[in-house]
Design a protein around this motif. Structure first.
Motif, PDB file in Angstrom:
ATOM      1  N   GLN A   1       0.810  -1.261   0.082  1.00  0.00           N
ATOM      2  CA  GLN A   1       0.158   0.178   0.137  1.00  0.00           C
ATOM      3  C   GLN A   1       0.955   1.346  -0.092  1.00  0.00           C
ATOM      4  O   GLN A   1       2.019   1.242   0.342  1.00  0.00           O
ATOM      5  CB  GLN A   1      -1.127   0.051   1.276  1.00  0.00           C
ATOM      6  CG  GLN A   1      -1.981  -0.912   1.162  1.00  0.00           C
ATOM      7  CD  GLN A   1      -3.169  -0.710   2.036  1.00  0.00           C
ATOM      8  OE1 GLN A   1      -2.726  -0.091   3.182  1.00  0.00           O
ATOM      9  NE2 GLN A   1      -4.281  -1.515   2.073  1.00  0.00           N
ATOM     10  N   GLN A   3       0.677   5.223   1.167  1.00  0.00           N
ATOM     11  CA  GLN A   3       0.048   6.361   2.111  1.00  0.00           C
ATOM     12  C   GLN A   3       0.451   7.676   1.611  1.00  0.00           C
ATOM     13  O   GLN A   3       1.964   7.974   1.405  1.00  0.00           O
ATOM     14  CB  GLN A   3       0.426   6.150   3.696  1.00  0.00           C
ATOM     15  CG  GLN A   3       0.018   4.837   4.390  1.00  0.00           C
ATOM     16  CD  GLN A   3       0.834   3.777   4.063  1.00  0.00           C
ATOM     17  OE1 GLN A   3       2.018   3.627   3.848  1.00  0.00           O
ATOM     18  NE2 GLN A   3       0.193   2.569   3.652  1.00  0.00           N
ATOM     19  N   TYR A  24       4.248  11.014   0.825  1.00  0.00           N
ATOM     20  CA  TYR A  24       3.870   9.822   0.741  1.00  0.00           C
ATOM     21  C   TYR A  24       4.931   8.584   0.871  1.00  0.00           C
ATOM     22  O   TYR A  24       6.274   8.931   1.361  1.00  0.00           O
ATOM     23  CB  TYR A  24       3.830   9.573  -1.010  1.00  0.00           C
ATOM     24  CG  TYR A  24       4.863   9.755  -1.912  1.00  0.00           C
ATOM     25  CD1 TYR A  24       5.154  11.330  -2.211  1.00  0.00           C
ATOM     26  CD2 TYR A  24       5.933   8.994  -2.342  1.00  0.00           C
ATOM     27  CE1 TYR A  24       6.017  11.568  -3.090  1.00  0.00           C
ATOM     28  CE2 TYR A  24       6.887   9.242  -3.110  1.00  0.00           C
ATOM     29  CZ  TYR A  24       6.940  10.631  -3.605  1.00  0.00           C
ATOM     30  OH  TYR A  24       8.237  10.946  -4.320  1.00  0.00           O
ATOM     31  N   ARG A  96      -2.715  11.935  -5.586  1.00  0.00           N
ATOM     32  CA  ARG A  96      -3.192  10.348  -6.037  1.00  0.00           C
ATOM     33  C   ARG A  96      -1.828   9.899  -6.357  1.00  0.00           C
ATOM     34  O   ARG A  96      -0.903  10.460  -7.246  1.00  0.00           O
ATOM     35  CB  ARG A  96      -4.073  10.387  -7.038  1.00  0.00           C
ATOM     36  CG  ARG A  96      -4.415   8.878  -7.534  1.00  0.00           C
ATOM     37  CD  ARG A  96      -5.446   8.882  -8.597  1.00  0.00           C
ATOM     38  NE  ARG A  96      -4.727   9.399  -9.853  1.00  0.00           N
ATOM     39  CZ  ARG A  96      -5.106   9.024 -10.763  1.00  0.00           C
ATOM     40  NH1 ARG A  96      -6.118   8.145 -11.180  1.00  0.00           N
ATOM     41  NH2 ARG A  96      -4.677   9.607 -12.001  1.00  0.00           N
ATOM     42  N   THR A  99      -0.743   2.955  -9.080  1.00  0.00           N
ATOM     43  CA  THR A  99       0.131   1.750  -9.401  1.00  0.00           C
ATOM     44  C   THR A  99      -0.718   0.640 -10.310  1.00  0.00           C
ATOM     45  O   THR A  99      -1.699   1.103 -10.497  1.00  0.00           O
ATOM     46  CB  THR A  99       0.345   0.858  -7.979  1.00  0.00           C
ATOM     47  OG1 THR A  99      -0.778   0.522  -7.510  1.00  0.00           O
ATOM     48  CG2 THR A  99       0.909   1.799  -6.931  1.00  0.00           C
ATOM     49  N   GLU A 102      -3.646  -0.496  -8.097  1.00  0.00           N
ATOM     50  CA  GLU A 102      -4.822   0.331  -7.493  1.00  0.00           C
ATOM     51  C   GLU A 102      -4.190   1.661  -7.448  1.00  0.00           C
ATOM     52  O   GLU A 102      -2.941   2.010  -7.432  1.00  0.00           O
ATOM     53  CB  GLU A 102      -4.736  -0.306  -5.950  1.00  0.00           C
ATOM     54  CG  GLU A 102      -5.586   0.334  -5.142  1.00  0.00           C
ATOM     55  CD  GLU A 102      -5.939  -0.312  -3.798  1.00  0.00           C
ATOM     56  OE1 GLU A 102      -5.429  -1.423  -3.442  1.00  0.00           O
ATOM     57  OE2 GLU A 102      -6.432   0.012  -2.889  1.00  0.00           O
ATOM     58  N   ASP A 103      -4.999   2.609  -7.116  1.00  0.00           N
ATOM     59  CA  ASP A 103      -4.612   3.979  -7.039  1.00  0.00           C
ATOM     60  C   ASP A 103      -5.194   4.302  -5.548  1.00  0.00           C
ATOM     61  O   ASP A 103      -5.983   3.807  -4.672  1.00  0.00           O
ATOM     62  CB  ASP A 103      -5.842   4.927  -7.844  1.00  0.00           C
ATOM     63  CG  ASP A 103      -5.675   4.745  -9.119  1.00  0.00           C
ATOM     64  OD1 ASP A 103      -6.801   5.391 -10.018  1.00  0.00           O
ATOM     65  OD2 ASP A 103      -4.725   4.184  -9.647  1.00  0.00           O
ATOM     66  N   TYR A 104      -4.239   5.251  -4.833  1.00  0.00           N
ATOM     67  CA  TYR A 104      -4.163   5.401  -3.617  1.00  0.00           C
ATOM     68  C   TYR A 104      -4.314   6.892  -3.756  1.00  0.00           C
ATOM     69  O   TYR A 104      -3.673   7.727  -4.350  1.00  0.00           O
ATOM     70  CB  TYR A 104      -2.858   5.170  -2.951  1.00  0.00           C
ATOM     71  CG  TYR A 104      -2.712   3.784  -2.811  1.00  0.00           C
ATOM     72  CD1 TYR A 104      -2.032   3.026  -4.005  1.00  0.00           C
ATOM     73  CD2 TYR A 104      -3.033   3.037  -1.792  1.00  0.00           C
ATOM     74  CE1 TYR A 104      -1.553   1.727  -3.860  1.00  0.00           C
ATOM     75  CE2 TYR A 104      -3.014   1.470  -1.833  1.00  0.00           C
ATOM     76  CZ  TYR A 104      -2.316   0.887  -2.887  1.00  0.00           C
ATOM     77  OH  TYR A 104      -1.910  -0.317  -2.903  1.00  0.00           O
ATOM     78  N   TRP A 105      -5.142   7.528  -2.549  1.00  0.00           N
ATOM     79  CA  TRP A 105      -5.535   8.757  -2.430  1.00  0.00           C
ATOM     80  C   TRP A 105      -5.199   9.268  -1.072  1.00  0.00           C
ATOM     81  O   TRP A 105      -5.408   8.570  -0.218  1.00  0.00           O
ATOM     82  CB  TRP A 105      -6.965   9.070  -2.576  1.00  0.00           C
ATOM     83  CG  TRP A 105      -7.398   8.802  -4.183  1.00  0.00           C
ATOM     84  CD1 TRP A 105      -7.800   7.854  -4.660  1.00  0.00           C
ATOM     85  CD2 TRP A 105      -7.336   9.688  -5.190  1.00  0.00           C
ATOM     86  NE1 TRP A 105      -8.267   7.881  -5.886  1.00  0.00           N
ATOM     87  CE2 TRP A 105      -7.937   9.325  -6.266  1.00  0.00           C
ATOM     88  CE3 TRP A 105      -7.223  11.174  -5.121  1.00  0.00           C
ATOM     89  CZ2 TRP A 105      -8.333   9.856  -7.528  1.00  0.00           C
ATOM     90  CZ3 TRP A 105      -7.520  11.748  -6.355  1.00  0.00           C
ATOM     91  CH2 TRP A 105      -7.958  11.317  -7.646  1.00  0.00           C
TER      92      TRP A 105
END
Length: 115
Positions: A1, A3, A24, A96, A99, A102-105
């Motif tokens: 993940q 962050q 990040y 954002r 990857t 997945e997208d991380y926000w």
């Protein structure tokens, strides 16, 4: 993940400047592009600027000439420097990380431009 934590939002007068940061961490080796988006109530989230792994950046029309996106790789921080702000720039700004899976926000940071 991955962050992401944004900071730097606040109240700024029209014509003023504001610098946003996005720290990040996590599995950042898997990150492809990173970008900033913004959203106002009742509107869809919209792209502001994007940075590619090469360091190349692109901006949407309203950001060109006023906003600057940069990245401090050793510190793992993404910056969005905004100047000549207008009331239309009032929004929650989020970063954002994209990857392959997945997208991380981040949680977003509010910028309010007073006229």
């Amino acid at each position: 993940q991955v962050q992401l934590v944004e900071s730097g939002g606040g109240l700024v007068p029209a014509g003023g400047s504001r610098n946003l940061s996005c720290a990040y961490s996590g599995r950042i080796d898997n990150v492809d592009v990173m970008d900033w988006h913004r959203q106002t109530p009742g509107k869809s989230r919209e792209l502001v600027a994007r940075i590619f792994p090469s360091g190349e950046t692109i901006y949407v029309d309203f950001a060109k000439g006023r906003f600057t996106l940069s990245r401090d790789t050793p510190k793992n921080i993404l910056y969005l420097r905004m100047r000549n702000l207008k009331s239309d720039d009032t929004a929650v700004y989020s970063c954002r990380a994209v990857t392959a899976l997945e997208d991380y926000w981040g949680q977003g940071t509010q910028v309010t431009v007073s006229s």
